[in-house]
Design a protein around this motif. Structure first.
Motif, PDB file in Angstrom:
ATOM      1  N   ASP A  84       0.749  -1.469  -0.025  1.00 35.01           N
ATOM      2  CA  ASP A  84      -0.055   0.028  -0.168  1.00 35.01           C
ATOM      3  C   ASP A  84       0.802   1.650   0.087  1.00 35.01           C
ATOM      4  OD1 ASP A  84      -1.875   1.809   0.697  1.00 35.01           O
ATOM      5  OD2 ASP A  84      -2.693   0.916   1.483  1.00 35.01           O
ATOM      6  N   HIS A  85       0.245   2.095  -0.817  1.00 38.10           N
ATOM      7  CA  HIS A  85       1.709   3.446  -1.326  1.00 38.10           C
ATOM      8  C   HIS A  85       0.909   4.134   0.164  1.00 38.10           C
ATOM      9  CE1 HIS A  85      -2.039   3.874  -4.025  1.00 38.10           C
ATOM     10  NE2 HIS A  85      -1.886   5.282  -3.694  1.00 38.10           N
ATOM     11  N   GLN A  86      -0.330   4.812   0.729  1.00 33.93           N
ATOM     12  CA  GLN A  86      -0.075   5.982   1.345  1.00 33.93           C
ATOM     13  C   GLN A  86       0.540   5.533   2.556  1.00 33.93           C
ATOM     14  OE1 GLN A  86      -4.391   4.291   1.680  1.00 33.93           O
ATOM     15  NE2 GLN A  86      -5.367   4.706   0.058  1.00 33.93           N
ATOM     16  N   LEU A  87       0.904   7.237   2.569  1.00 38.71           N
ATOM     17  CA  LEU A  87       1.567   7.873   4.036  1.00 38.71           C
ATOM     18  C   LEU A  87       0.603   7.810   4.737  1.00 38.71           C
ATOM     19  CD1 LEU A  87       3.968   9.647   2.157  1.00 38.71           C
ATOM     20  CD2 LEU A  87       5.007   7.165   3.540  1.00 38.71           C
ATOM     21  N   TYR A  88       0.566   7.609   6.394  1.00 39.50           N
ATOM     22  CA  TYR A  88       0.158   8.190   7.553  1.00 39.50           C
ATOM     23  C   TYR A  88       0.342   8.189   8.210  1.00 39.50           C
ATOM     24  CZ  TYR A  88       0.005   3.655  10.066  1.00 39.50           C
ATOM     25  OH  TYR A  88       1.308   3.021  10.740  1.00 39.50           O
ATOM     26  N   GLY A  89      -0.682   9.440   9.599  1.00 38.11           N
ATOM     27  CA  GLY A  89       0.083   9.770  10.281  1.00 38.11           C
ATOM     28  C   GLY A  89      -0.847   8.430  11.922  1.00 38.11           C
ATOM     29  N   HIS A  90      -0.438   8.969  12.888  1.00 35.64           N
ATOM     30  CA  HIS A  90      -1.453   7.710  13.790  1.00 35.64           C
ATOM     31  C   HIS A  90      -0.743   8.343  15.008  1.00 35.64           C
ATOM     32  CE1 HIS A  90      -2.127   4.403  16.090  1.00 35.64           C
ATOM     33  NE2 HIS A  90      -1.532   4.764  17.172  1.00 35.64           N
ATOM     34  N   VAL A  91      -2.011   8.926  15.448  1.00 27.37           N
ATOM     35  CA  VAL A  91      -2.309   9.792  17.004  1.00 27.37           C
ATOM     36  C   VAL A  91      -1.291   8.101  18.258  1.00 27.37           C
ATOM     37  CG1 VAL A  91      -2.927  10.833  18.287  1.00 27.37           C
ATOM     38  CG2 VAL A  91      -3.620  11.659  16.381  1.00 27.37           C
ATOM     39  N   SER A  92      -0.106   7.909  18.827  1.00 23.22           N
ATOM     40  CA  SER A  92       0.382   7.274  19.727  1.00 23.22           C
ATOM     41  C   SER A  92      -0.381   7.429  20.876  1.00 23.22           C
ATOM     42  CB  SER A  92       1.386   6.880  19.635  1.00 23.22           C
ATOM     43  OG  SER A  92       2.946   6.817  18.567  1.00 23.22           O
ATOM     44  N   GLN A 129       0.835  14.805   3.583  1.00 21.05           N
ATOM     45  CA  GLN A 129       0.890  14.892   1.854  1.00 21.05           C
ATOM     46  C   GLN A 129       0.718  13.938   2.691  1.00 21.05           C
ATOM     47  OE1 GLN A 129       2.657  15.877  -1.409  1.00 21.05           O
ATOM     48  NE2 GLN A 129       1.319  17.690  -1.883  1.00 21.05           N
ATOM     49  N   LYS A 130       0.285  13.421   3.605  1.00 25.59           N
ATOM     50  CA  LYS A 130      -0.490  12.017   4.399  1.00 25.59           C
ATOM     51  C   LYS A 130      -1.969  11.936   3.472  1.00 25.59           C
ATOM     52  CE  LYS A 130       3.747  11.840   6.574  1.00 25.59           C
ATOM     53  NZ  LYS A 130       5.034  11.317   5.958  1.00 25.59           N
ATOM     54  N   TRP A 131      -1.856  10.353   3.726  1.00 22.43           N
ATOM     55  CA  TRP A 131      -3.547  10.261   3.268  1.00 22.43           C
ATOM     56  C   TRP A 131      -4.607  10.500   4.558  1.00 22.43           C
ATOM     57  CZ3 TRP A 131      -5.264   8.004  -1.683  1.00 22.43           C
ATOM     58  CH2 TRP A 131      -4.418   8.109  -2.596  1.00 22.43           C
ATOM     59  N   SER A 176      -9.891   0.704  15.774  1.00 18.18           N
ATOM     60  CA  SER A 176      -9.042   2.007  15.582  1.00 18.18           C
ATOM     61  C   SER A 176     -10.116   3.027  14.490  1.00 18.18           C
ATOM     62  CB  SER A 176      -8.266   0.993  13.531  1.00 18.18           C
ATOM     63  OG  SER A 176      -8.059   1.548  13.186  1.00 18.18           O
ATOM     64  N   LEU A 177      -9.620   4.314  14.646  1.00 16.11           N
ATOM     65  CA  LEU A 177     -10.601   4.984  14.055  1.00 16.11           C
ATOM     66  C   LEU A 177      -9.759   5.996  12.776  1.00 16.11           C
ATOM     67  CD1 LEU A 177     -11.687   6.807  17.059  1.00 16.11           C
ATOM     68  CD2 LEU A 177     -13.217   5.406  15.751  1.00 16.11           C
ATOM     69  N   ARG A 178     -10.468   6.198  11.982  1.00 12.21           N
ATOM     70  CA  ARG A 178      -9.113   7.024  10.816  1.00 12.21           C
ATOM     71  C   ARG A 178      -9.827   8.054  10.514  1.00 12.21           C
ATOM     72  NH1 ARG A 178      -7.198   2.983   6.333  1.00 12.21           N
ATOM     73  NH2 ARG A 178      -5.766   1.707   7.290  1.00 12.21           N
ATOM     74  N   LEU A 179      -8.796   9.233  10.026  1.00 18.25           N
ATOM     75  CA  LEU A 179      -9.437  10.781   9.670  1.00 18.25           C
ATOM     76  C   LEU A 179      -9.206  10.454   8.370  1.00 18.25           C
ATOM     77  CD1 LEU A 179     -10.834  13.438  10.173  1.00 18.25           C
ATOM     78  CD2 LEU A 179      -8.812  14.318  10.943  1.00 18.25           C
ATOM     79  N   PRO A 180      -9.099  10.975   7.178  1.00 18.14           N
ATOM     80  CA  PRO A 180      -8.971  10.871   5.472  1.00 18.14           C
ATOM     81  C   PRO A 180      -8.644  12.128   5.508  1.00 18.14           C
ATOM     82  CG  PRO A 180     -11.441  10.058   5.214  1.00 18.14           C
ATOM     83  CD  PRO A 180     -11.074  10.732   7.185  1.00 18.14           C
TER      84      PRO A 180
END
Length: 179
Positions: A57-65, A94-96, A135-139
């Motif tokens: 998967d090419h998508q970069l992301y940020g994670h709130v630890s 430019q994270k996804w 697991s939550l996500r924010l696009p």
């Protein structure tokens, strides 16, 4: 580091060891944030990280630890401001999407995250020693088509249906065995 001690003992904040904090701060110093009150008391902090999604998967992301707000400063917007700043940093890179984990029974945290646009991406059975999690996500803006949310929401609904069916079967069996 000693300012973190007050929050480390808060029952609503996950318990992490010192090496966890040091590792996150050293790996991602620009994604570690803290808010101090005028009296120098720590109001809250966020430790974030940045990574690449699963293999292939090419998508970069940020994670709130970790997101922690002192009990004296809750419901004043401290957590929202920390998260909004983290979102801005991830947008600049430019994270996804941004991800985080939350206890299923932490309703106030869920309200906060949902008010900022997070959605339940997957259910995490027994993720915590005493609770399930999400697991939550924010696009983010890079994900124009919302691809980072596709696929998993069905799984959440499926788990809940299965969980409720199992509880219903268990209740029926208890009733039948008693009579």
């Amino acid at each position: 580091m000693f300012k973190f001690n007050r929050l480390a003992w808060d029952p609503f904040i996950e318990d992490y060891n010192l090496s966890f904090f040091v590792t996150k701060m050293l790996q991602f110093p620009m994604l570690s944030q803290a808010v101090l009150a005028p009296n120098e008391q720590l109001m809250g902090y966020l430790l974030g990280e940045s990574d690449k999604a699963a293999a292939g998967d090419h998508q970069l992301y940020g994670h709130v630890s970790v997101l922690a707000v002192d009990s004296e400063y809750r419901r004043l917007g401290v957590g929202s401001k920390l998260l909004e700043r983290f979102h801005q940093l991830m947008e600049q890179q430019q994270k996804w999407y941004v991800s985080l984990y939350v206890r299923m029974n932490n309703r106030s945290a869920m309200r906060l995250y949902e008010s900022l646009g997070y959605v339940k991406y997957s259910w995490l059975p027994n993720f915590y020693p005493d609770d399930h999690g999400y697991s939550l996500r924010l696009p983010l803006a890079t994900d124009v088509a919302g691809k980072t949310l596709q696929g998993q929401q069905f799984i959440i609904k499926f788990y809940f249906i299965i969980m409720h069916v199992m509880l219903l079967i268990r209740a029926v069996l208890k009733f039948v065995l008693r009579h």
